[in-house]
Design a protein around this motif. Structure first.
Motif, PDB file in Angstrom:
ATOM      1  N   ILE A  51       0.819  -1.207   0.000  1.00 42.30           N
ATOM      2  CA  ILE A  51       0.000   0.000   0.000  1.00 42.30           C
ATOM      3  C   ILE A  51       0.861   1.269   0.000  1.00 42.30           C
ATOM      4  O   ILE A  51       0.499   2.288  -0.605  1.00 42.30           O
ATOM      5  N   SER A  52       2.017   1.205   0.653  1.00 43.05           N
ATOM      6  CA  SER A  52       2.897   2.379   0.716  1.00 43.05           C
ATOM      7  C   SER A  52       3.669   2.584  -0.572  1.00 43.05           C
ATOM      8  O   SER A  52       4.314   3.624  -0.759  1.00 43.05           O
ATOM      9  N   GLY A  53       3.607   1.612  -1.462  1.00 39.18           N
ATOM     10  CA  GLY A  53       4.343   1.712  -2.716  1.00 39.18           C
ATOM     11  C   GLY A  53       5.799   1.333  -2.592  1.00 39.18           C
ATOM     12  O   GLY A  53       6.597   1.588  -3.510  1.00 39.18           O
ATOM     13  N   ASP A  54       6.149   0.686  -1.497  1.00 39.81           N
ATOM     14  CA  ASP A  54       7.538   0.316  -1.230  1.00 39.81           C
ATOM     15  C   ASP A  54       7.860  -1.060  -1.800  1.00 39.81           C
ATOM     16  O   ASP A  54       8.496  -1.885  -1.155  1.00 39.81           O
ATOM     17  N   VAL A  55       7.386  -1.286  -3.008  1.00 36.45           N
ATOM     18  CA  VAL A  55       7.616  -2.584  -3.646  1.00 36.45           C
ATOM     19  C   VAL A  55       7.659  -2.371  -5.157  1.00 36.45           C
ATOM     20  O   VAL A  55       6.900  -1.570  -5.699  1.00 36.45           O
ATOM     21  N   ALA A  56       8.569  -3.062  -5.841  1.00 35.95           N
ATOM     22  CA  ALA A  56       8.692  -2.917  -7.296  1.00 35.95           C
ATOM     23  C   ALA A  56       7.557  -3.676  -7.987  1.00 35.95           C
ATOM     24  O   ALA A  56       7.161  -4.762  -7.553  1.00 35.95           O
ATOM     25  N   VAL A  57       7.042  -3.088  -9.046  1.00 39.68           N
ATOM     26  CA  VAL A  57       5.984  -3.739  -9.823  1.00 39.68           C
ATOM     27  C   VAL A  57       6.403  -3.788 -11.289  1.00 39.68           C
ATOM     28  O   VAL A  57       7.267  -3.038 -11.730  1.00 39.68           O
ATOM     29  N   GLU A  58       5.766  -4.697 -12.007  1.00 44.38           N
ATOM     30  CA  GLU A  58       5.989  -4.799 -13.447  1.00 44.38           C
ATOM     31  C   GLU A  58       4.918  -3.944 -14.138  1.00 44.38           C
ATOM     32  O   GLU A  58       3.733  -4.264 -14.106  1.00 44.38           O
ATOM     33  N   GLU A  59       5.351  -2.827 -14.733  1.00 49.29           N
ATOM     34  CA  GLU A  59       4.403  -1.861 -15.272  1.00 49.29           C
ATOM     35  C   GLU A  59       3.514  -2.439 -16.367  1.00 49.29           C
ATOM     36  O   GLU A  59       2.347  -2.071 -16.491  1.00 49.29           O
ATOM     37  N   ARG A  60       4.049  -3.341 -17.174  1.00 50.93           N
ATOM     38  CA  ARG A  60       3.229  -3.915 -18.247  1.00 50.93           C
ATOM     39  C   ARG A  60       2.074  -4.736 -17.700  1.00 50.93           C
ATOM     40  O   ARG A  60       1.044  -4.886 -18.362  1.00 50.93           O
ATOM     41  N   ILE A  61       2.237  -5.263 -16.494  1.00 52.76           N
ATOM     42  CA  ILE A  61       1.146  -5.986 -15.842  1.00 52.76           C
ATOM     43  C   ILE A  61       0.233  -4.996 -15.121  1.00 52.76           C
ATOM     44  O   ILE A  61      -0.992  -5.057 -15.242  1.00 52.76           O
ATOM     45  N   GLU A  62       0.832  -4.075 -14.379  1.00 53.58           N
ATOM     46  CA  GLU A  62       0.059  -3.116 -13.597  1.00 53.58           C
ATOM     47  C   GLU A  62      -0.845  -2.265 -14.481  1.00 53.58           C
ATOM     48  O   GLU A  62      -2.012  -2.004 -14.138  1.00 53.58           O
ATOM     49  N   ASP A  63      -0.335  -1.842 -15.647  1.00 49.82           N
ATOM     50  CA  ASP A  63      -1.077  -0.929 -16.507  1.00 49.82           C
ATOM     51  C   ASP A  63      -1.986  -1.628 -17.513  1.00 49.82           C
ATOM     52  O   ASP A  63      -2.695  -0.971 -18.270  1.00 49.82           O
ATOM     53  N   HIS A  64      -1.943  -2.947 -17.531  1.00 50.86           N
ATOM     54  CA  HIS A  64      -2.753  -3.676 -18.520  1.00 50.86           C
ATOM     55  C   HIS A  64      -4.231  -3.598 -18.149  1.00 50.86           C
ATOM     56  O   HIS A  64      -4.604  -3.790 -16.990  1.00 50.86           O
ATOM     57  N   PRO A  65      -5.109  -3.301 -19.111  1.00 53.02           N
ATOM     58  CA  PRO A  65      -6.542  -3.192 -18.800  1.00 53.02           C
ATOM     59  C   PRO A  65      -7.149  -4.465 -18.223  1.00 53.02           C
ATOM     60  O   PRO A  65      -8.075  -4.400 -17.409  1.00 53.02           O
ATOM     61  N   LEU A  66      -6.635  -5.631 -18.616  1.00 51.41           N
ATOM     62  CA  LEU A  66      -7.166  -6.881 -18.061  1.00 51.41           C
ATOM     63  C   LEU A  66      -6.864  -6.997 -16.569  1.00 51.41           C
ATOM     64  O   LEU A  66      -7.661  -7.558 -15.807  1.00 51.41           O
ATOM     65  N   THR A  67      -5.719  -6.456 -16.154  1.00 55.00           N
ATOM     66  CA  THR A  67      -5.396  -6.454 -14.730  1.00 55.00           C
ATOM     67  C   THR A  67      -6.408  -5.619 -13.960  1.00 55.00           C
ATOM     68  O   THR A  67      -6.939  -6.053 -12.927  1.00 55.00           O
ATOM     69  N   ALA A  68      -6.674  -4.428 -14.453  1.00 56.15           N
ATOM     70  CA  ALA A  68      -7.627  -3.542 -13.779  1.00 56.15           C
ATOM     71  C   ALA A  68      -9.011  -4.180 -13.694  1.00 56.15           C
ATOM     72  O   ALA A  68      -9.672  -4.136 -12.646  1.00 56.15           O
ATOM     73  N   GLU A  69      -9.441  -4.801 -14.787  1.00 61.29           N
ATOM     74  CA  GLU A  69     -10.766  -5.431 -14.803  1.00 61.29           C
ATOM     75  C   GLU A  69     -10.841  -6.573 -13.793  1.00 61.29           C
ATOM     76  O   GLU A  69     -11.824  -6.695 -13.034  1.00 61.29           O
ATOM     77  N   THR A  70      -9.825  -7.431 -13.784  1.00 63.80           N
ATOM     78  CA  THR A  70      -9.824  -8.594 -12.889  1.00 63.80           C
ATOM     79  C   THR A  70      -9.729  -8.170 -11.434  1.00 63.80           C
ATOM     80  O   THR A  70     -10.458  -8.686 -10.563  1.00 63.80           O
ATOM     81  N   VAL A  71      -8.818  -7.239 -11.132  1.00 65.97           N
ATOM     82  CA  VAL A  71      -8.647  -6.753  -9.759  1.00 65.97           C
ATOM     83  C   VAL A  71      -9.931  -6.117  -9.254  1.00 65.97           C
ATOM     84  O   VAL A  71     -10.346  -6.341  -8.102  1.00 65.97           O
ATOM     85  N   THR A  72     -10.596  -5.359 -10.101  1.00 66.14           N
ATOM     86  CA  THR A  72     -11.849  -4.715  -9.699  1.00 66.14           C
ATOM     87  C   THR A  72     -12.919  -5.750  -9.380  1.00 66.14           C
ATOM     88  O   THR A  72     -13.629  -5.641  -8.364  1.00 66.14           O
ATOM     89  N   ARG A  73     -13.028  -6.787 -10.224  1.00 67.76           N
ATOM     90  CA  ARG A  73     -14.036  -7.831  -9.986  1.00 67.76           C
ATOM     91  C   ARG A  73     -13.765  -8.562  -8.667  1.00 67.76           C
ATOM     92  O   ARG A  73     -14.696  -8.816  -7.882  1.00 67.76           O
TER      93      ARG A  73
END
Length: 309
Positions: A51-73
């Motif tokens: 939550i604090s953002g103190d962790v590296a993420v893979e932007e291609r996964i984070e920014d993918h629309p399918l990720t947003a849709e699945t996480v929201t569901r």
């Protein structure tokens, strides 16, 4: 070559990013860090970092629309109590499968294993099968043929202004999408032959049209190279008994016209050419059992012309 399994990509780069996204979404819906931790299967301390953002993420996964849709569901399901862990896991597995089907997992896998680049790898989706092996062999054939052209002395002078290409068809191919070639074509730059990209299926309609027409008459001829039409090279081909065949340069209905011309001969000629037309540059196609075979024949004819000069 360093071996990396697709599952490593998923575990090390995809799932951590999805957990970060899901933790943030659940926290935004009013859940405590402990509640979030229980839902996504990590410690409360890990959720705090997410939550604090103190962790590296893979932007291609984070920014993918399918990720947003699945996480929201999933977040909505958890927050409302309408989704349990089994159903959430099903959602995540569907997301991972989508990412493995020529998606970001494939991109990340190719970066980890550069030897996979351009193969259109379907290992995650279909596993190893005869079709996949044939696709790989066909793409390799085009890469080999392109290298032969790129390293042949004097080949740059035979590259047309519109570029050269080399194609190889899958066994039994009957569509342009089943013929591999170099996207963007091969060009001559400062006397060198430049290959701009790895081969792909469906990358050259013109070469594919010639290959498919030849295969309709002789299914053993699955490769072709196009170069600039040159009288000396055609004379060399005739001297070798190859009997070059001329055809109409116009693009309209070229496939049928080639089929008719090939059908009028007992044997499909290894060299066919046209003399151009308004807005169409004169082009010669050299055919072979493979793209490599066609490239070697084209280079051999060129070498004979050069020796005679």
């Amino acid at each position: 070559m360093s071996l990396h399994l697709p599952s490593e990509i998923v575990v090390e780069r995809v799932l951590p990013t999805i957990r970060v996204c899901l933790a943030g979404e659940l926290a935004n819906r009013g859940m405590t860090q402990q509640e979030v931790a229980e839902h996504i299967g990590v410690s409360q301390a890990a959720v705090s970092k997410y939550i604090s953002g103190d962790v590296a993420v893979e932007e291609r996964i984070e920014d993918h629309p399918l990720t947003a849709e699945t996480v929201t569901r999933i977040a909505e399901g958890f927050a409302s109590g309408h989704m349990d862990g089994y159903e959430a896991l099903d959602e995540l597995l569907a997301l991972v499968r989508a990412f493995e089907d020529r998606g970001p997992v494939c991109e990340l896998h190719e970066e980890a294993m550069p030897s996979l680049a351009g193969l259109g790898c379907d290992l995650c989706v279909r596993g190893t099968d005869e079709r996949l092996a044939a696709e790989r062999e066909t793409l390799t054939d085009v890469r080999t043929a392109a290298r032969i052209l790129a390293t042949a002395p004097g080949m740059a002078t035979y590259v047309p202004n519109v570029g050269t290409n080399v194609g190889s068809a899958l066994p039994g191919a009957n569509d342009v999408s089943e013929v591999a070639a170099i996207p963007g074509r091969i060009y001559a730059v400062d006397g060198r032959v430049e290959i701009p990209a790895n081969p792909e299926f469906g990358a050259s309609r013109h070469v594919a049209t010639v290959v498919l027409a030849a295969m309709a008459q002789d299914d053993g001829l699955r490769g072709a190279v196009n170069i600039a039409t040159d009288d000396a090279l055609l004379s060399t081909a005739r001297a070798r008994g190859l009997d070059p065949m001329e055809f109409d340069a116009e693009y309209d209905d070229r496939n049928q016209r080639l089929l008719d011309r090939f059908a009028s001969r007992d044997v499909v000629p290894r060299v066919i050419y046209h003399s151009g037309a308004f807005g169409i540059e004169p082009i010669t196609y050299v055919l072979g059992e493979t793209a490599e075979d066609a490239a070697r024949l084209a280079v051999s004819l060129l070498e004979t012309v050069q020796e005679a000069e």
